[in-house]
Design an enzyme around this catalytic site. Structure first.
Site, PDB file in Angstrom:
ATOM      1  N   ARG A  83       0.797  -1.231   0.000  1.00  0.00           N
ATOM      2  CA  ARG A  83       0.000   0.000   0.000  1.00  0.00           C
ATOM      3  C   ARG A  83       0.832   1.285   0.000  1.00  0.00           C
ATOM      4  O   ARG A  83       1.897   1.338   0.620  1.00  0.00           O
ATOM      5  CB  ARG A  83      -0.905   0.026   1.238  1.00  0.00           C
ATOM      6  CG  ARG A  83      -1.973  -1.043   1.190  1.00  0.00           C
ATOM      7  CD  ARG A  83      -2.843  -1.092   2.432  1.00  0.00           C
ATOM      8  NE  ARG A  83      -3.898  -2.083   2.245  1.00  0.00           N
ATOM      9  CZ  ARG A  83      -3.707  -3.396   2.318  1.00  0.00           C
ATOM     10  NH1 ARG A  83      -2.531  -3.886   2.641  1.00  0.00           N
ATOM     11  NH2 ARG A  83      -4.706  -4.219   2.097  1.00  0.00           N
ATOM     12  N   HIS A 108      -0.719  -2.438  -4.612  1.00  0.00           N
ATOM     13  CA  HIS A 108      -0.129  -3.327  -5.622  1.00  0.00           C
ATOM     14  C   HIS A 108      -0.060  -2.723  -7.026  1.00  0.00           C
ATOM     15  O   HIS A 108      -0.392  -3.375  -8.019  1.00  0.00           O
ATOM     16  CB  HIS A 108      -0.899  -4.654  -5.667  1.00  0.00           C
ATOM     17  CG  HIS A 108      -0.808  -5.459  -4.397  1.00  0.00           C
ATOM     18  ND1 HIS A 108       0.295  -5.459  -3.575  1.00  0.00           N
ATOM     19  CD2 HIS A 108      -1.706  -6.313  -3.807  1.00  0.00           C
ATOM     20  CE1 HIS A 108       0.083  -6.275  -2.549  1.00  0.00           C
ATOM     21  NE2 HIS A 108      -1.114  -6.792  -2.659  1.00  0.00           N
ATOM     22  N   HIS A 181       3.209 -12.535  -5.378  1.00  0.00           N
ATOM     23  CA  HIS A 181       2.086 -12.653  -4.444  1.00  0.00           C
ATOM     24  C   HIS A 181       1.518 -14.083  -4.400  1.00  0.00           C
ATOM     25  O   HIS A 181       0.302 -14.286  -4.422  1.00  0.00           O
ATOM     26  CB  HIS A 181       1.006 -11.653  -4.851  1.00  0.00           C
ATOM     27  CG  HIS A 181       0.123 -11.207  -3.745  1.00  0.00           C
ATOM     28  ND1 HIS A 181      -0.686 -12.078  -3.045  1.00  0.00           N
ATOM     29  CD2 HIS A 181      -0.088  -9.985  -3.207  1.00  0.00           C
ATOM     30  CE1 HIS A 181      -1.362 -11.388  -2.138  1.00  0.00           C
ATOM     31  NE2 HIS A 181      -1.020 -10.121  -2.209  1.00  0.00           N
ATOM     32  N   ASP A 253      -2.012  -9.715   8.259  1.00  0.00           N
ATOM     33  CA  ASP A 253      -1.839  -8.965   7.009  1.00  0.00           C
ATOM     34  C   ASP A 253      -0.843  -7.860   7.351  1.00  0.00           C
ATOM     35  O   ASP A 253      -1.162  -6.685   7.285  1.00  0.00           O
ATOM     36  CB  ASP A 253      -3.185  -8.409   6.535  1.00  0.00           C
ATOM     37  CG  ASP A 253      -3.128  -7.914   5.094  1.00  0.00           C
ATOM     38  OD1 ASP A 253      -2.029  -7.930   4.508  1.00  0.00           O
ATOM     39  OD2 ASP A 253      -4.177  -7.509   4.573  1.00  0.00           O
ATOM     40  N   GLU A 319       5.118 -12.304   1.260  1.00  0.00           N
ATOM     41  CA  GLU A 319       5.505 -11.365   0.208  1.00  0.00           C
ATOM     42  C   GLU A 319       6.752 -10.621   0.661  1.00  0.00           C
ATOM     43  O   GLU A 319       6.673  -9.733   1.496  1.00  0.00           O
ATOM     44  CB  GLU A 319       4.358 -10.380  -0.047  1.00  0.00           C
ATOM     45  CG  GLU A 319       3.045 -11.034  -0.408  1.00  0.00           C
ATOM     46  CD  GLU A 319       1.840 -10.146  -0.083  1.00  0.00           C
ATOM     47  OE1 GLU A 319       1.763  -9.031  -0.606  1.00  0.00           O
ATOM     48  OE2 GLU A 319       0.981 -10.578   0.715  1.00  0.00           O
TER      49      GLU A 319
HETATM   50  C1  GLA Z   1      -1.939  -8.033   0.126  1.00  0.00           C
HETATM   51  C2  GLA Z   1      -2.570  -7.118   1.061  1.00  0.00           C
HETATM   52  C3  GLA Z   1      -3.884  -7.678   1.509  1.00  0.00           C
HETATM   53  C4  GLA Z   1      -4.778  -7.995   0.331  1.00  0.00           C
HETATM   54  C5  GLA Z   1      -4.054  -8.885  -0.619  1.00  0.00           C
HETATM   55  C6  GLA Z   1      -4.827  -9.116  -1.878  1.00  0.00           C
HETATM   56  O1  GLA Z   1      -1.365  -9.093   0.742  1.00  0.00           O
HETATM   57  O2  GLA Z   1      -1.761  -6.789   2.147  1.00  0.00           O
HETATM   58  O3  GLA Z   1      -4.516  -6.782   2.359  1.00  0.00           O
HETATM   59  O4  GLA Z   1      -5.102  -6.813  -0.317  1.00  0.00           O
HETATM   60  O5  GLA Z   1      -2.789  -8.365  -0.953  1.00  0.00           O
HETATM   61  O6  GLA Z   1      -6.133  -9.491  -1.644  1.00  0.00           O
END
Ligand code: GLA
Length: 354
Positions: A83, A108, A181, A253, A319
């Site tokens: 982000r 992304h 990803h 996350d 990631e």
């Molecule tokens: C990343 C983000 C998540 C989500 C995924 C895709 O990992 O951090 O919040 O947006 O991508 O769904």
């Protein structure tokens, strides 16, 4: 069996562009399939402790689903993975506005990021089999400055490693953050959740987030929190914790600050093992961070490659990356790329059994 690579047509995009699929095989019969759309890994087939092979990445069995529904399944993510707050950043006194595609944030790479582009491919033959993908992201694409020349090389080694080497150059100052990803399920995609997967992360700290999943800027200690993966721990152990950060992310996350400091040789970031199949995966990287994402937003609307519906928690992502929102966070390691410099990173996914 010796290492091999072969190509076959995979489909045509809605815009009429042909897409190929490359199949890489090593001498242990490990198979990796990659398509030129998004550089997506459609399959990684590895043995369990009894020698039974399964595909351990979530995905689809057709291009249209990748084009229209994919939550970035195994795609190359860029120009800026993760982000950027409020969909803007400033470089050399100039403010750049980029598309907001995740509430008020840009996620992304924007509306048509690297995951949605068709890449040029070149086969690499030799002791190790590889696929070089390249893409020119034009000056101004998705709001980012500079023509960015990107190369991503996937190499399948005889040590059952998938190595990904990323490089990028620019003709204007810009920001870059590249990752893949992939959503892993070491029992095999479509077999259920990853809650029993045991994860170790080489991270004493993580970056807590605000209500928009943007790092607050703090590098917080993982000690005595659900984020402590310094000793092997099943995902289920703390994912149902009421810790405000877990609630915010609807699970994990979050970006972890890796303890490794050598940015030229890949260092150990994460280890994953699945007790039933015995499959293991080590993740090594030159990147300073790794986002652990437990597939929190997957909601049983997607039918996967072998025909099973995916539900929340059916895959986990590791990631490897620079920290989210680095362009707006002066204290984070820089993601700025200047003309004349090359951004070069490597991540290795090494498969085994225990
Ligand atoms: C990343 C983000 C998540 C989500 C995924 C895709 O990992 O951090 O919040 O947006 O991508 O769904």
């Amino acid at each position: 069996m010796s290492a091999a690579i072969h190509k076959q047509p995979y489909g045509t995009t809605a815009d009429g562009l042909p897409v190929d699929e490359y199949t890489l095989t090593n001498s242990h019969s490990m198979v990796v399939k990659i398509i030129t759309y998004g550089g997506i890994i459609t399959s990684i087939s590895v043995p369990d402790r009894d020698g039974q092979f399964a595909n351990v990445v979530l995905g689809f069995n057709n291009l249209a689903d990748y084009e229209t529904k994919s939550p970035y399944f195994s795609a190359i993510t860029g120009r800026y993975a993760n982000r950027i707050a409020n969909a803007r950043f400033t470089l050399n006194g100039v403010e750049y506005k980029i598309p907001a595609n995740n509430g008020i944030n840009s996620l992304h790479g924007g509306l048509k990021g690297f995951d949605k582009q068709v890449w040029s491919a070149r086969e690499i033959h030799g002791d190790e089999t590889g696929l070089e993908l390249s893409y020119l992201s034009k000056d101004g694409e998705e709001g980012y400055p500079g023509n960015l020349d990107v190369k991503v090389v996937y190499t399948l080694t005889d040590a059952n490693e998938l190595r990904i080497d990323y490089s990028a150059t620019t003709d204007k100052t810009t920001v870059v953050n590249l990752t893949n990803h992939a959503y892993f399920n070491l029992k095999g995609e479509g077999t259920g959740s990853i809650y029993d997967h045991i994860v170790t992360l080489n991270a004493d700290r993580y970056t807590p987030v605000d209500e928009n999943l943007i790092p607050t800027g703090e590098l917080a200690s993982v000690a005595d929190t659900p984020f402590d993966f310094r000793q092997p721990k099943a995902i289920i152990t703390d994912i149902r914790s009421g810790h405000p950060q877990i609630v915010r992310g609807r699970g994990y996350d979050h970006n972890f600050v890796l303890n490794t400091t050598n940015r030229t040789q890949p260092g150990l970031a994460a280890q994953v093992s699945e007790p039933v199949s015995g499959r293991t995966m080590d993740v090594l990287t030159t990147e300073p961070g790794v986002q652990l994402y437990t597939g929190n937003f997957i909601d049983a609307t997607l039918v996967g490659s072998a025909g099973s519906v995916y539900r929340q928690g059916d895959g986990l992502c590791l990631e490897t990356q620079h920290f989210p929102d680095s362009p707006n966070q002066p204290d984070f390691p820089s993601t700025v790329l200047q003309p004349g410099e090359t951004c070069q990173t490597t991540t290795i996914f090494k498969f085994g059994v225990s």
